[in-house]
Design a protein around this motif. Sequence first.
Motif, short mmCIF file in Angstrom:
data_model
loop_
_atom_site.label_atom_id
_atom_site.label_comp_id
_atom_site.label_asym_id
_atom_site.label_seq_id
_atom_site.Cartn_x
_atom_site.Cartn_y
_atom_site.Cartn_z
N LEU A 146 0.83 -1.20 0.00
CA LEU A 146 0.00 0.00 0.00
C LEU A 146 0.87 1.26 0.00
O LEU A 146 0.65 2.18 -0.79
CB LEU A 146 -0.93 -0.01 1.21
CG LEU A 146 -1.85 1.20 1.38
CD1 LEU A 146 -2.73 1.40 0.16
CD2 LEU A 146 -2.72 1.04 2.63
N ALA A 147 1.87 1.29 0.89
CA ALA A 147 2.74 2.46 0.99
C ALA A 147 3.53 2.67 -0.30
O ALA A 147 3.58 3.79 -0.85
CB ALA A 147 3.69 2.32 2.17
N THR A 148 4.17 1.62 -0.80
CA THR A 148 4.97 1.78 -2.01
C THR A 148 4.10 1.99 -3.24
O THR A 148 4.50 2.68 -4.18
CB THR A 148 5.89 0.56 -2.22
OG1 THR A 148 5.10 -0.64 -2.26
CG2 THR A 148 6.90 0.45 -1.10
N GLY A 149 2.91 1.39 -3.26
CA GLY A 149 1.99 1.62 -4.37
C GLY A 149 1.61 3.08 -4.47
O GLY A 149 1.58 3.66 -5.57
N ILE A 150 1.30 3.71 -3.33
CA ILE A 150 0.99 5.14 -3.33
C ILE A 150 2.18 5.94 -3.84
O ILE A 150 2.05 6.80 -4.72
CB ILE A 150 0.60 5.59 -1.91
CG1 ILE A 150 -0.75 4.99 -1.50
CG2 ILE A 150 0.54 7.12 -1.82
CD1 ILE A 150 -1.12 5.25 -0.05
N LEU A 151 3.35 5.65 -3.28
CA LEU A 151 4.53 6.44 -3.62
C LEU A 151 4.94 6.27 -5.08
O LEU A 151 5.28 7.25 -5.76
CB LEU A 151 5.70 6.04 -2.71
CG LEU A 151 5.51 6.37 -1.22
CD1 LEU A 151 6.62 5.75 -0.39
CD2 LEU A 151 5.48 7.88 -1.02
N MET A 152 4.89 5.05 -5.60
CA MET A 152 5.36 4.81 -6.96
C MET A 152 4.37 5.32 -8.00
O MET A 152 4.76 5.89 -9.02
CB MET A 152 5.63 3.32 -7.16
CG MET A 152 6.67 2.73 -6.22
SD MET A 152 8.28 3.54 -6.32
CE MET A 152 8.91 2.80 -7.80
N GLN A 153 3.07 5.10 -7.78
CA GLN A 153 2.08 5.52 -8.76
C GLN A 153 1.95 7.04 -8.80
O GLN A 153 1.85 7.64 -9.88
CB GLN A 153 0.73 4.87 -8.48
CG GLN A 153 0.70 3.38 -8.79
CD GLN A 153 -0.68 2.78 -8.64
OE1 GLN A 153 -1.63 3.45 -8.28
NE2 GLN A 153 -0.79 1.48 -8.92
N VAL A 154 1.95 7.67 -7.65
CA VAL A 154 1.81 9.13 -7.61
C VAL A 154 3.08 9.81 -8.10
O VAL A 154 3.04 10.90 -8.67
CB VAL A 154 1.45 9.59 -6.18
CG1 VAL A 154 1.40 11.12 -6.10
CG2 VAL A 154 0.11 9.02 -5.75
N PHE A 155 4.22 9.14 -7.90
CA PHE A 155 5.51 9.75 -8.26
C PHE A 155 5.52 10.20 -9.72
O PHE A 155 5.97 11.31 -10.03
CB PHE A 155 6.63 8.74 -8.01
CG PHE A 155 8.00 9.25 -8.40
CD1 PHE A 155 8.72 10.05 -7.53
CD2 PHE A 155 8.54 8.95 -9.64
CE1 PHE A 155 9.98 10.52 -7.89
CE2 PHE A 155 9.80 9.42 -10.01
CZ PHE A 155 10.52 10.21 -9.13
N VAL A 156 5.05 9.35 -10.63
CA VAL A 156 5.11 9.68 -12.05
C VAL A 156 4.31 10.94 -12.36
O VAL A 156 4.77 11.84 -13.08
CB VAL A 156 4.60 8.50 -12.90
CG1 VAL A 156 4.68 8.83 -14.38
CG2 VAL A 156 5.41 7.24 -12.60
N PHE A 157 3.10 11.02 -11.82
CA PHE A 157 2.26 12.19 -12.07
C PHE A 157 2.83 13.43 -11.37
O PHE A 157 2.73 14.54 -11.89
CB PHE A 157 0.83 11.91 -11.61
CG PHE A 157 0.14 10.87 -12.44
CD1 PHE A 157 -0.47 11.20 -13.64
CD2 PHE A 157 0.13 9.54 -12.04
CE1 PHE A 157 -1.09 10.24 -14.42
CE2 PHE A 157 -0.50 8.57 -12.81
CZ PHE A 157 -1.11 8.92 -14.01
N ALA A 158 3.43 13.23 -10.20
CA ALA A 158 4.05 14.35 -9.49
C ALA A 158 5.24 14.90 -10.28
O ALA A 158 5.44 16.13 -10.34
CB ALA A 158 4.50 13.92 -8.10
N VAL A 159 6.01 14.04 -10.91
CA VAL A 159 7.12 14.49 -11.74
C VAL A 159 6.61 15.34 -12.90
O VAL A 159 7.15 16.42 -13.20
CB VAL A 159 7.93 13.28 -12.26
CG1 VAL A 159 8.89 13.72 -13.37
CG2 VAL A 159 8.71 12.63 -11.13
N MET A 160 5.55 14.85 -13.56
CA MET A 160 5.00 15.61 -14.69
C MET A 160 4.51 16.98 -14.25
O MET A 160 4.67 17.97 -14.98
CB MET A 160 3.88 14.81 -15.35
CG MET A 160 4.38 13.59 -16.12
SD MET A 160 3.11 12.83 -17.19
CE MET A 160 2.11 11.98 -15.97
#
Length: 425
Positions: free
Chosen positions: A247-261
Motif C-alpha cells: 500500500l505504501a509503495t503503491g501510493i509512492l510509486m504511482q503518484v511519483f510519475v504524475f508528481a514528476v510531470m
Amino acid sequence: MSEGSKEPPDLSRPDRRGAFFLLFFCLMAIGAGNTMLMAAVLPPLSREVGLPDWMAGAVFGLSAFFWSVFSPFWGKRSNRYGRRPIAALGLAGYSVSMLFLFLSGLAAKTGLITNTLLIFACLAISRSFFGIFGSGANPAAQAYVADRTSQAERRDEIAFISSGFSVGTVVGPAFAAALVAFAGILSPLLLTSVIAAVMAGMIWFRLPEQKEPVTDATNLDVETSARGLWHSRDVLPFLVFAVCLSLATGILMQVFVFAVMDKLDVAGPQAAQYTGPAFTVGAMAVLLAQLVLIPRLKLRNKTLMWVGCIPLLCGALLMIVAQDFATLVMVQFLLGLGQGLARPGFSSGASLAVSPQLQGNVAGLVISANGMGYIVTPFFGLFVYQYVGPNIPFMIASGLLVFMGLYAYHALRDGVGEFDPETDL
C-alpha cells in the motif's frame, strides 16, 4: 518449526545455479515490462487520450485485485503440478496482457476508440490478464528456490531471484525512454510481449523440474495443513507487513510519475525522459540492498523489515518538498533502498516459518499480500492527489511507514522466520 522443515533438500543437482539464473532473467523480463508500463507508457498515454489520473491507477488496481486472488491459487497448483508449468503459464499470461495493452493503446491513439470509459475498460481488461495468469510466475519461482535451498541459504537465494525483477526495473525505464523517443509510446508494450513469450518457452523447455508428482493422498495432507495458513501466528505478521508495504509503495510509486510531470511541467513522451532515469536509480538502489548489503550485513529478517522502513519514510517526506529533478532522483534512491531491504525480509521469513510441503502455499500468500495494497492505491494515492491535495498521499504513506516500522519491531516474535543453526540443520 515442524519436523518436516528439517528435511534437507536435494542440493546435489548440477543444474541448480543455471535454473536460478533462468528464473532471474524471467523475473527481470517482468520487472522491465512493468516499470516501462508504469513509468514511461501508461501515465503519459492516459493524459494523451484524456483519462483522469485515477483511472490510470485503477488499471493497475484491478490487475492487483486479480493478482492477490490468484497468486495463492497458482501457488497451490505449483505444489501439485510442479513449479515449471505454472511459471511458464505466468510468463505466457504476461505476454498476452502486454499484447492486449498494445492493441488497446493503439486503438485509443488512432481514434478507433474514443469513449473514455471504453478506453479504460479495454486497458483494464488487458492488464487483468497479468493479474489472473501472470500471477503464477512469482510464487512458482519463489517456491522453486525454496525447494532447492537449505534454510541457511534461503534468504540470500530468494533475494537473488528477486533482484532479477529489480534488474529489470533498472534496464526497463532507461531503455523505455530511448525506445519511446525512437519508436513511439506504445513500442515498449509490443517488445515486452515478445520477450515474455520467449521466456515462457524457455521456462517450459529448459527449466529442470525436480519436484515429484504429488499423489492424491499427499495432496490431501498438504491441503489440510494449509488451511488457515494465512492466519497462523507464525505467518500472519509477515503478510500484514507485506500488505502495508504494498500500500505504501503503491501510493509512492504511482503518484511519483504524475508528481514528476506536474512538478517539472512535462507531459507525453518527454515525461519518460525524466521518470525513466529516476526509476533506474531507484532500481539500482534495490540491487545495492539485495546483492550487496543483505549478503554482507547478515541481518535478521525482522531487522531487515523495520530498517527498510527508514529510507522509505525519508523518501516519502522528501517527496513533499521536492521541486527539482535531482531531489526527485534522491527520492527514488531512498524508495528503492527501503524496498530492497524490506521485501526479502518478509519473503524469506514467511518461507522459513513453514514446512517444505507448504512452500508453494506460503509463496502464493506472500505474493498475494505483496500486491494487495495496489488494489486501493488509485483511491488513496491518485484520487487524493488529483482532487484533495498533492501532498496528502505522501503524508498517508509516511504515517503508514511509521506504523510498519513499529509493527515489525514489536509484533514479530524473536526467532520466527529465522534460521537457527542449532535446531534447523
